[in-house]
Scaffold this motif. Structure first.
Motif, PDB file in Angstrom:
ATOM      1  N   ALA A 292       0.879  -1.064   0.099  1.00 35.35           N
ATOM      2  CA  ALA A 292      -0.074  -0.049   0.057  1.00 35.35           C
ATOM      3  C   ALA A 292       0.908   1.204   0.142  1.00 35.35           C
ATOM      4  N   PHE A 293       2.026   1.238   0.810  1.00 33.87           N
ATOM      5  CA  PHE A 293       3.012   2.433   0.983  1.00 33.87           C
ATOM      6  C   PHE A 293       3.462   2.657  -0.330  1.00 33.87           C
ATOM      7  N   VAL A 298       5.570   9.626  -4.447  1.00 34.56           N
ATOM      8  CA  VAL A 298       6.744  10.217  -3.643  1.00 34.56           C
ATOM      9  C   VAL A 298       7.027  11.639  -4.048  1.00 34.56           C
ATOM     10  N   SER A 299       6.520  12.027  -5.231  1.00 31.70           N
ATOM     11  CA  SER A 299       7.033  13.357  -5.516  1.00 31.70           C
ATOM     12  C   SER A 299       6.072  14.623  -4.769  1.00 31.70           C
ATOM     13  N   LYS A 300       5.124  13.975  -4.162  1.00 33.10           N
ATOM     14  CA  LYS A 300       4.330  14.858  -3.523  1.00 33.10           C
ATOM     15  C   LYS A 300       4.321  14.970  -1.985  1.00 33.10           C
ATOM     16  N   VAL A 301       5.156  14.146  -1.487  1.00 30.96           N
ATOM     17  CA  VAL A 301       5.281  13.918   0.111  1.00 30.96           C
ATOM     18  C   VAL A 301       6.841  14.103   0.490  1.00 30.96           C
ATOM     19  N   ASN A 302       7.035  14.382   1.788  1.00 26.63           N
ATOM     20  CA  ASN A 302       8.405  14.038   2.311  1.00 26.63           C
ATOM     21  C   ASN A 302       8.337  12.541   2.808  1.00 26.63           C
ATOM     22  N   GLU A 309       5.362   8.376  10.082  1.00 33.47           N
ATOM     23  CA  GLU A 309       4.047   8.766  10.612  1.00 33.47           C
ATOM     24  C   GLU A 309       3.085   7.579  10.120  1.00 33.47           C
ATOM     25  N   LEU A 310       3.221   6.999   9.179  1.00 40.30           N
ATOM     26  CA  LEU A 310       2.527   5.752   8.526  1.00 40.30           C
ATOM     27  C   LEU A 310       2.557   4.580   9.291  1.00 40.30           C
ATOM     28  N   VAL A 311       4.068   4.219   9.697  1.00 41.31           N
ATOM     29  CA  VAL A 311       4.375   2.999  10.228  1.00 41.31           C
ATOM     30  C   VAL A 311       3.809   2.946  11.727  1.00 41.31           C
ATOM     31  N   SER A 312       3.995   4.171  12.268  1.00 44.99           N
ATOM     32  CA  SER A 312       3.320   4.661  13.609  1.00 44.99           C
ATOM     33  C   SER A 312       2.136   4.095  13.727  1.00 44.99           C
ATOM     34  N   LYS A 313       1.179   4.916  12.733  1.00 46.70           N
ATOM     35  CA  LYS A 313      -0.285   4.654  12.824  1.00 46.70           C
ATOM     36  C   LYS A 313      -0.525   3.071  12.593  1.00 46.70           C
ATOM     37  N   ILE A 333      -4.591   4.512   4.684  1.00 48.49           N
ATOM     38  CA  ILE A 333      -3.341   5.361   4.599  1.00 48.49           C
ATOM     39  C   ILE A 333      -3.583   6.751   3.914  1.00 48.49           C
ATOM     40  N   SER A 334      -4.496   6.789   2.975  1.00 52.41           N
ATOM     41  CA  SER A 334      -4.833   8.253   2.285  1.00 52.41           C
ATOM     42  C   SER A 334      -5.473   8.968   3.237  1.00 52.41           C
ATOM     43  N   ASP A 335      -6.159   8.401   4.168  1.00 51.43           N
ATOM     44  CA  ASP A 335      -6.971   9.370   5.191  1.00 51.43           C
ATOM     45  C   ASP A 335      -5.823   9.894   6.134  1.00 51.43           C
ATOM     46  N   TRP A 336      -4.625   9.031   6.391  1.00 51.76           N
ATOM     47  CA  TRP A 336      -3.531   9.639   7.420  1.00 51.76           C
ATOM     48  C   TRP A 336      -2.624  10.449   6.875  1.00 51.76           C
ATOM     49  N   ILE A 337      -2.553  10.400   5.372  1.00 51.47           N
ATOM     50  CA  ILE A 337      -1.476  11.442   4.942  1.00 51.47           C
ATOM     51  C   ILE A 337      -2.004  12.994   5.118  1.00 51.47           C
TER      52      ILE A 337
END
Length: 337
Positions: A292-293, A298-302, A309-313, A333-337
């Motif tokens: 999923a990740f 990748v061009s839109k996020v750090n 953050e996502l691993v933590s969630k 994941i899309s809700d978390w970003i």
């Protein structure tokens, strides 16, 4: 060592004892404790403490030294039991306050006229666990200089953790180069994970924040955390990671710095589910997460920040997400970003 004060610290579930000893005892038993800390403030230049050195020889009484010990006493321990434990285990202590004074005392002991029978006052802090001792240090020292919260954690983490009983391998970096040890954790990564665990945030080395302010942020997060009341210790997470090392896939995954930091934060909320999970179940869940990740633009996020953050969630909600498929997880994941 004669003791004259004794109090219970109900927050860190420990005790504080005050006593007096002699310079000779301090030289024989307290000064050697400085060597137990591999990461510590450098000894200041002699000239800064030259006046104290001369005053010691002349007969001054130094401010108290503070020494920490870790021991889980039963509730309501008697003063005599705590005092006897301190006497028997003084060589296992850590100097929390007084490193420079003990170094100065050692230099003064070489001077003519030095009286090793002079008194030295010592405060002992005995905490139930490493986490609680660090909490106490930071609540007492936050805002003071020269040692930041992160440095305090680095000092104690480097000395606290005994990995003889686990399979984890820690290696230190040499200079600025990366150590090539594919089956080992870098010590700096491990300490970042510990700081993240204590502060309950993955933002432990944000280059966009002034270092001093980042230290203050981390300290405030630790102070506001539930360390004194929770039953989970960092050692529980270490044991869990050690268990994961039996799986080649999980071992390789957890040694990635961003995964490790995120895991340390998220696992605090899901230890029971993670402990009960079988290797195949955990491997499958992590593989689904990675699939999923991989769909993130990748061009839109750090990417590093988002991975932490996502691993933590994901790990925090492991019990409910361990069985979902790639696309259901991607929607989450899309809700978390």
């Amino acid at each position: 060592m004669d003791f004259f004060t004794f109090d219970e610290d109900r927050v860190v579930e420990g005790y504080v004892a005050g006593g007096v000893t002699t310079y000779r005892f301090a030289l024989d038993h307290l000064a050697p404790l400085i060597g137990r800390l591999n990461i510590q403030r450098d000894t200041l230049k002699t000239k800064f403490y030259s006046r104290l050195e001369k005053d010691i020889v002349r007969g001054c009484v130094m401010p108290p030294i503070t020494v920490a010990l870790i021991h889980d006493f039963e509730e309501g321990a008697a003063a005599v039991a705590v005092n006897d434990h301190i006497r028997a285990h003084i060589d296992e202590g850590f100097v929390l306050d007084g490193i420079q004074r003990l170094n100065t005392l050692a230099r003064a002991s070489q001077s003519a006229g030095f009286d090793d029978a002079r008194p030295l006052h010592v405060n002992f802090v005995i905490a139930r666990s490493r986490d609680r001792l660090l909490y106490r240090m930071i609540t007492l020292n936050n805002g003071q200089r020269p040692m930041s919260a992160r440095h305090q954690i680095e000092v104690l983490a480097d000395s606290f953790f005994d990995f003889d009983s686990v399979d984890l391998k820690l290696v230190a970096e040499k200079g600025k180069s990366r150590v090539r040890a594919p089956d080992s954790f870098k010590k700096s990564d491990f300490i970042k994970g510990y700081i993240a665990y204590l502060s309950e945030t993955v933002n432990v080395d944000n280059q966009k924040i002034i270092e001093e302010k980042l230290d203050e942020l981390i300290a405030s997060r630790i102070i506001e955390s539930d360390i004194p009341t929770r039953r989970i210790e960092f050692s529980d997470i270490v044991n869990l990671i050690n268990r994961m090392s039996a799986s080649e896939y999980l071992s390789e995954w957890i040694r990635v710095q961003n995964n490790f930091i995120g895991f340390c934060v998220g696992a605090k909320q899901s230890i029971p589910a993670l402990q009960e999970a079988q290797y195949a179940e955990m491997e499958g869940a992590i593989q689904s997460f990675e699939q999923a990740f991989a769909s993130i633009n990748v061009s839109k996020v750090n990417l590093g920040k988002v991975r932490r953050e996502l691993v933590s969630k994901f790990i925090e909600h492991f019990d409910t997400l361990k069985s979902v498929d790639e696309f259901e997880l991607l929607d989450k994941i899309s809700d978390w970003i």
